[in-house]
Design an enzyme around this catalytic site. Structure first.
Site, mmCIF file in Angstrom:
data_model
loop_
_atom_site.group_PDB
_atom_site.id
_atom_site.type_symbol
_atom_site.label_atom_id
_atom_site.label_comp_id
_atom_site.label_asym_id
_atom_site.label_seq_id
_atom_site.Cartn_x
_atom_site.Cartn_y
_atom_site.Cartn_z
ATOM 1 N N GLU A 57 -27.984 0.604 -24.412
ATOM 2 C CA GLU A 57 -27.297 0.649 -23.116
ATOM 3 C C GLU A 57 -25.832 1.030 -23.350
ATOM 4 O O GLU A 57 -25.304 0.873 -24.456
ATOM 5 C CB GLU A 57 -27.446 -0.749 -22.488
ATOM 6 C CG GLU A 57 -26.746 -1.036 -21.195
ATOM 7 C CD GLU A 57 -27.147 -0.200 -19.997
ATOM 8 O OE1 GLU A 57 -26.946 1.023 -20.050
ATOM 9 O OE2 GLU A 57 -27.582 -0.782 -18.986
ATOM 10 N N ASP A 58 -25.175 1.549 -22.322
ATOM 11 C CA ASP A 58 -23.761 1.910 -22.479
ATOM 12 C C ASP A 58 -22.844 0.692 -22.388
ATOM 13 O O ASP A 58 -21.922 0.542 -23.184
ATOM 14 C CB ASP A 58 -23.351 3.000 -21.464
ATOM 15 C CG ASP A 58 -23.684 2.644 -20.013
ATOM 16 O OD1 ASP A 58 -24.228 1.554 -19.747
ATOM 17 O OD2 ASP A 58 -23.398 3.480 -19.129
ATOM 18 N N ASP A 98 -22.370 -5.713 -18.336
ATOM 19 C CA ASP A 98 -21.375 -6.270 -17.429
ATOM 20 C C ASP A 98 -21.893 -7.653 -17.008
ATOM 21 O O ASP A 98 -21.753 -8.615 -17.747
ATOM 22 C CB ASP A 98 -21.258 -5.265 -16.270
ATOM 23 C CG ASP A 98 -20.123 -5.538 -15.329
ATOM 24 O OD1 ASP A 98 -19.029 -5.856 -15.802
ATOM 25 O OD2 ASP A 98 -20.320 -5.406 -14.112
#
Ligand code: IMP
Ligand code: MG
Length: 176
Positions: free
Chosen positions: A97-98, A101
């Protein structure tokens, strides 16, 4: 109006960190085939840079996740929009995943992918914003950098679909 972008992590520093992660992962998966599952679209940039540096055999697949809810904050209602081409059964899977959050996306995806009974499932994220976490019990196995609670762009991360292609990681500064 143009938004300003302040460099947070330079191209050289990102690439050095990815090399270090690739070295670690290559050691830990020695003798096995690693199945990289990328969360589109943002995860593509870290995935390809990582894959080029891995010394273990690699296979790849992709999925698109969408989170529906009000405003810009991710809701707990995450849906896999475009699914995998191949079953994960018996594979050593690394979900890429980037950024993490709230953690809603990865927590939901992880639970869904585990239903396919992979031999193992680990998580890699380029960036982590732990100050924003709302879910509990999400273990991040590999993390590039911990970042502050700012709006981050570049290296796969977008603002309204822009800036993904920046070769560095920056903070988007919104004009008043
Ligand atoms: P989570 O479900 O709250 O962990 O959200 C993760 C997703 O929100 C990421 O895959 C990104 O697409 C997006 N996101 C969260 N923070 C940022 C940011 O600072 N810049 C760009 N996208 C972000
Ligand atoms: Mg994303």
């Amino acid at each position: 109006m143009e938004n300003k972008i302040r460099v947070l992590i330079s191209k050289e520093d990102v690439e050095a960190r990815i090399q270090a992660l690739a070295d670690q992962i290559s050691r830990e998966y020695e003798g096995r085939i690693l199945h990289l599952v990328t969360v589109l679209k943002g995860g593509v940039f870290i995935t390809t840079e990582l894959a080029k540096r891995l010394t273990v055999p690699v296979t790849m697949d992709f999925l698109t996740a969408s989170s529906y809810g009000s405003g810009t904050v991710s809701s707990g209602n995450v849906k896999v929009v475009q699914g995998l081409r191949e079953s994960l059964m018996g594979k050593d899977v690394l979900l890429v995943e980037d950024i993490i959050d709230s953690g809603n996306t990865l927590k939901t995806l992880k639970a869904q992918l585990l239903q396919q009974e992979p031999a193992s499932l680990k998580l890699l994220t380029l960036l982590d914003k732990p100050s924003r976490r709302t879910v509990e019990g999400l273990t991040v196995d590999y993390c590039g950098f911990t970042v502050p609670d700012e709006f981050i762009v570049g290296y796969g991360l977008d603002y309204a679909e822009k800036y993904r292609n920046l070769p560095y990681i920056g903070i988007l500064e919104f004009e008043e």
